[in-house]
Design an enzyme around this catalytic site. Structure first.
Site, PDB file in Angstrom:
ATOM      1  N   GLY A 169      -3.803  14.118 -34.308  1.00  0.00           N
ATOM      2  CA  GLY A 169      -4.315  14.551 -32.906  1.00  0.00           C
ATOM      3  C   GLY A 169      -3.241  14.532 -31.895  1.00  0.00           C
ATOM      4  O   GLY A 169      -2.317  15.006 -32.038  1.00  0.00           O
ATOM      5  N   GLY A 170      -3.760  14.052 -30.782  1.00  0.00           N
ATOM      6  CA  GLY A 170      -2.832  14.377 -29.508  1.00  0.00           C
ATOM      7  C   GLY A 170      -1.418  13.624 -29.776  1.00  0.00           C
ATOM      8  O   GLY A 170      -0.485  14.093 -29.011  1.00  0.00           O
ATOM      9  N   GLY A 404      24.489  43.288 -39.456  1.00  0.00           N
ATOM     10  CA  GLY A 404      23.872  42.674 -38.079  1.00  0.00           C
ATOM     11  C   GLY A 404      24.279  41.238 -38.200  1.00  0.00           C
ATOM     12  O   GLY A 404      24.706  40.639 -37.207  1.00  0.00           O
ATOM     13  N   ALA A 405      24.346  40.741 -39.429  1.00  0.00           N
ATOM     14  CA  ALA A 405      24.808  39.137 -39.419  1.00  0.00           C
ATOM     15  C   ALA A 405      25.853  38.885 -38.935  1.00  0.00           C
ATOM     16  O   ALA A 405      26.219  37.657 -38.586  1.00  0.00           O
ATOM     17  CB  ALA A 405      24.235  38.729 -40.892  1.00  0.00           C
TER      18      ALA A 405
HETATM   19  C1  HXC Z   1      -9.365   3.725 -31.297  1.00  0.00           C
HETATM   20  C2  HXC Z   1      -8.484   3.544 -33.273  1.00  0.00           C
HETATM   21  C3  HXC Z   1      -8.092   4.773 -33.704  1.00  0.00           C
HETATM   22  C4  HXC Z   1      -8.390   5.663 -32.395  1.00  0.00           C
HETATM   23  C5  HXC Z   1      -7.760   4.052 -35.287  1.00  0.00           C
HETATM   24  N1  HXC Z   1      -8.167   2.939 -34.683  1.00  0.00           N
HETATM   25  N2  HXC Z   1      -7.463   5.206 -34.640  1.00  0.00           N
HETATM   26  N3  HXC Z   1      -9.241   3.146 -32.341  1.00  0.00           N
HETATM   27  N4  HXC Z   1      -9.046   5.135 -31.272  1.00  0.00           N
HETATM   28  N5  HXC Z   1      -8.117   7.044 -32.286  1.00  0.00           N
HETATM   29  C6  HXC Z   1      -8.463   1.717 -34.838  1.00  0.00           C
HETATM   30  C7  HXC Z   1      -9.633   1.519 -36.047  1.00  0.00           C
HETATM   31  O1  HXC Z   1     -10.722   1.463 -35.485  1.00  0.00           O
HETATM   32  C8  HXC Z   1      -9.179   0.239 -36.633  1.00  0.00           C
HETATM   33  O2  HXC Z   1      -9.647  -0.832 -35.978  1.00  0.00           O
HETATM   34  C9  HXC Z   1      -7.887   0.119 -36.511  1.00  0.00           C
HETATM   35  O3  HXC Z   1      -7.197   1.109 -35.576  1.00  0.00           O
HETATM   36  C10 HXC Z   1      -7.025   0.653 -37.924  1.00  0.00           C
HETATM   37  O4  HXC Z   1      -7.582   1.811 -38.473  1.00  0.00           O
HETATM   38  P1  HXC Z   1      -8.198   1.889 -39.861  1.00  0.00           P
HETATM   39  O5  HXC Z   1      -8.970   3.399 -39.576  1.00  0.00           O
HETATM   40  O6  HXC Z   1      -8.677   0.844 -40.286  1.00  0.00           O
HETATM   41  O7  HXC Z   1      -6.682   2.240 -40.530  1.00  0.00           O
HETATM   42  P2  HXC Z   1      -6.402   3.394 -41.796  1.00  0.00           P
HETATM   43  O8  HXC Z   1      -7.324   3.157 -42.687  1.00  0.00           O
HETATM   44  O9  HXC Z   1      -4.862   3.118 -42.000  1.00  0.00           O
HETATM   45  O10 HXC Z   1      -6.422   4.802 -40.878  1.00  0.00           O
HETATM   46  C11 HXC Z   1      -5.692   5.263 -39.984  1.00  0.00           C
HETATM   47  C12 HXC Z   1      -6.173   6.538 -39.284  1.00  0.00           C
HETATM   48  C13 HXC Z   1      -7.566   6.341 -39.071  1.00  0.00           C
HETATM   49  C14 HXC Z   1      -5.850   7.623 -40.407  1.00  0.00           C
HETATM   50  C15 HXC Z   1      -5.070   6.780 -38.160  1.00  0.00           C
HETATM   51  O11 HXC Z   1      -7.777   5.286 -38.271  1.00  0.00           O
HETATM   52  C16 HXC Z   1      -7.856   7.629 -38.373  1.00  0.00           C
HETATM   53  O12 HXC Z   1      -8.309   8.532 -38.668  1.00  0.00           O
HETATM   54  N6  HXC Z   1      -8.062   7.321 -36.930  1.00  0.00           N
HETATM   55  C17 HXC Z   1      -8.683   8.540 -36.028  1.00  0.00           C
HETATM   56  C18 HXC Z   1      -7.829   9.578 -35.865  1.00  0.00           C
HETATM   57  C19 HXC Z   1      -8.266  10.444 -34.885  1.00  0.00           C
HETATM   58  O13 HXC Z   1      -9.160  11.343 -35.213  1.00  0.00           O
HETATM   59  N7  HXC Z   1      -7.952  10.257 -33.516  1.00  0.00           N
HETATM   60  C20 HXC Z   1      -8.345  11.294 -32.536  1.00  0.00           C
HETATM   61  C21 HXC Z   1      -7.675  12.196 -32.636  1.00  0.00           C
HETATM   62  S1  HXC Z   1      -8.294  13.104 -31.202  1.00  0.00           S
HETATM   63  P3  HXC Z   1     -10.383  -2.180 -36.394  1.00  0.00           P
HETATM   64  O14 HXC Z   1     -10.778  -2.879 -35.265  1.00  0.00           O
HETATM   65  O15 HXC Z   1     -11.480  -1.919 -37.170  1.00  0.00           O
HETATM   66  O16 HXC Z   1      -9.102  -2.808 -37.508  1.00  0.00           O
HETATM   67  C22 HXC Z   1      -6.946  13.376 -30.231  1.00  0.00           C
HETATM   68  C23 HXC Z   1      -7.214  14.359 -29.101  1.00  0.00           C
HETATM   69  C24 HXC Z   1      -6.072  14.186 -28.213  1.00  0.00           C
HETATM   70  O17 HXC Z   1      -6.106  12.657 -30.484  1.00  0.00           O
HETATM   71  C25 HXC Z   1      -5.748  15.727 -27.931  1.00  0.00           C
HETATM   72  C26 HXC Z   1      -4.580  15.845 -26.843  1.00  0.00           C
HETATM   73  C27 HXC Z   1      -3.908  17.291 -26.885  1.00  0.00           C
END
Ligand code: HXC
Length: 510
Positions: A169-170, A404-405
């Site tokens: 993501g971001g 050209g290169a």
């Molecule tokens: C809040 C988050 C989080 C997030 C992970 N966690 N991502 N909390 N916001 N974005 C938390 C989980 O809830 C979990 O908490 C802990 O971190 C570990 O995550 P897991 O999922 O258990 O770990 P893992 O299985 O290793 O997977 C990692 C991951 C997955 C692949 C990164 O967590 C994931 O897909 N996260 C979301 C990714 C995403 O979609 N992000 C938003 C993108 S949008 P607990 O308490 O349960 O341990 C974005 C827009 C910005 O970024 C654009 C700007 C230009």
């Protein structure tokens, strides 16, 4: 007082534990180090000065009230690498998955501001799940603030990103605007949208590794500049890289102690180029035998290997090397190699790193795949990059410099400062066979006649002297003297002053 000190120590101990021992253990079980362990490997022993250890988020939505962890998912501060100041931030995956909140972003922007103000490199260690989902737009705003600072700092201080876990993501766009991205094999991946979203939108089934692992980004997409086996190797390699770079665009390159004789001759180079002009050889041999102590830090080794880019030193001072690689696709310039080299030349030019170019290029790669893919524009990027570069530029043509290169590869015409050729150089519009077949098309049915025409063209142009007679080549040098001649030329160019006309910025063909 004692109580306060104890409270401080207790608070520090809690902060250092991040998301807690269980999550630290989980991090280790995945083969990853924690944010603090990474910082301690990256920086000189005992040099880390931490900022904002107690910062916490202020979100109250989605059950976040009371769920605070000091540090808020990122460890920030400054320290030294081999005695030189650097700023660092490291995402802490054990705290809310390293996700970016408004306050987490503020910690990063504080470090970015300090790095820019004090003109020192900044290194980001990424291991995070993107925007803190509970914070919504506040997290997006935070990213925007980080991105804007990346652009302000671009070309002023070196910015390096090391991806050591998820980067989604971001989180991907800040690294994308830094100078270099490196990854750790198997444990890191970068993508804008993950496998689940891909499945929903395009119905493709891919793993995280297939979508954005090091095997993709360091080989196919060129997003990453290199990939390392594990966290420790990656961090140690970042220390090596920093040693090559100046602290900012306002200072000269670092000068390291040198133990290699500037006058060293390498007799084996006299036989590097094979007698048959169509036989490949390894340009890396020339690079390794030219630079100080054979030390070369390659950038994008696994991508577009028909051109080599990387850092070395001559008499202890950093140089950037760009070299066609005859071993891969005969060293031809195509879209990928042009883009790769253009970006590298521009980095060197931003940071006062002299550019040494070794040329053996049969031309641009023909074909619909290249033309449809925008070869003209990509090739122009390299031409543009060399033409605008005002750093010292030294060029050595070892064999072919066709079409050209020839112009593109830091030729005299686009302000190469010192342009050498080996006696084996062939500088012409095109290869003798192609030239004879176009000029004498009517004789194509007569093999003997055409062979004679090819030889005629070969004899006339397959040498460096036609170009040398015009001054396009400053001197024809003996291969074994290459290091000596480059060292002397670099010394001569130490006080080079060249400026392009004032402009807001140029309009490089993107
Ligand atoms: C809040 C988050 C989080 C997030 C992970 N966690 N991502 N909390 N916001 N974005 C938390 C989980 O809830 C979990 O908490 C802990 O971190 C570990 O995550 P897991 O999922 O258990 O770990 P893992 O299985 O290793 O997977 C990692 C991951 C997955 C692949 C990164 O967590 C994931 O897909 N996260 C979301 C990714 C995403 O979609 N992000 C938003 C993108 S949008 P607990 O308490 O349960 O341990 C974005 C827009 C910005 O970024 C654009 C700007 C230009």
């Amino acid at each position: 007082m004692q109580n306060i000190i104890e409270e401080l120590e207790a608070r520090r101990a809690t902060a250092r534990l991040g998301g807690g021992q269980a999550r630290i253990d989980a991090q280790h079980a995945k083969g990853k180090l924690t944010a603090r362990e990474r910082i301690s490997l990256l920086l000189d022993a005992d040099s880390f000065e931490e900022y904002d250890m107690f910062v916490q988020h202020r979100c109250t939505d989605f059950g976040m009230q009371g769920k605070t962890i000091p540090g808020d998912g990122v460890v920030t501060g400054w320290g030294t690498v081999n005695g030189r100041l650097v700023y660092v931030f490291a995402k802490d995956f054990t705290v809310f998955g390293g996700s970016l909140s408004e306050t987490h972003a503020r910690k990063i922007t504080k470090i970015q501001d300090m790095a820019l103000q004090n003109r020192a490199p900044i290194i980001g260690l990424f291991d995070a799940g993107g925007a803190r989902i509970q914070e919504g737009v506040a997290a997006l705003g935070g990213y925007g603030e980080v991105f804007w600072r990346n652009v302000q700092a671009s070309g002023v201080i070196p910015q390096i990103s090391l991806i050591m876990g998820p980067c989604a993501g971001g989180d991907v766009y800040s690294p994308a605007m830094t100078d270099f991205i490196f990854m750790v094999k198997d444990t890191s991946y970068m993508f804008v949208t993950g496998p689940d979203v891909v499945k929903t939108v395009t119905n493709e089934e891919v793993t995280a590794e297939q979508l954005g692992g090091a095997s993709v980004h360091a080989v196919k997409s060129s997003i990453a500049d290199g990939a390392y086996e594990n966290d420790v190797e990656a961090l140690l390699q970042m220390r090596r890289l920093i040693d090559f770079l100046p602290a900012s665009n306002l200072v000269d390159v670092p000068e390291m102690p040198a133990f290699d004789d500037a006058e060293r001759v390498e007799m084996s180079l006299d036989t590097l180029v094979p007698a048959n002009p169509n036989m490949p050889y390894d340009m890396k041999e020339l690079i390794l035998k030219t630079v100080d102590e054979g030390v070369f830090f390659e950038i994008q080794e696994k991508f577009a290997a028909n051109i080599i880019t990387g850092f070395g030193r001559m008499e202890g001072r950093s140089i950037g090397i760009i070299a066609n690689q005859p071993k891969v696709l005969a060293g031809v310039l195509d879209s990928d190699s042009s883009r790769k080299a253009a970006r590298f030349v521009r980095f060197c030019d931003c940071f006062n790193i002299p550019v040494v170019t070794f040329v053996d290029v049969p031309g641009f790669l023909p074909g619909t795949a290249q033309e449809y893919g925008g070869l003209i524009k990509h090739g122009a990027k390299l031409l543009f990059a060399y033409s605008e570069a005002t750093v010292p530029k030294i060029t050595v043509i070892t064999r072919k410099a066709y079409g050209g290169a020839y112009d593109v590869m830091s030729s005299k015409h686009i302000r190469g400062d010192v342009n050498y050729a080996w006696p084996s150089a062939e500088i012409a519009v095109m290869g003798a066979k192609g030239a004879a077949e176009i000029l004498y098309r009517s004789e194509l049915g007569d093999a003997d006649k055409i062979a004679g025409r090819i030889k005629e063209y070969q004899d006339r142009f397959a040498n460096p002297f036609v170009a040398a007679e015009r001054g396009y080549i400053d001197e024809v040098i003996l291969p074994h003297n290459t290091r000596k001649r480059i060292c002397r030329a670099l010394n001569m160019l130490r006080s080079k002053k060249a400026e392009n006309p004032w402009k807001k910025h140029d309009n490089i063909p993107l």
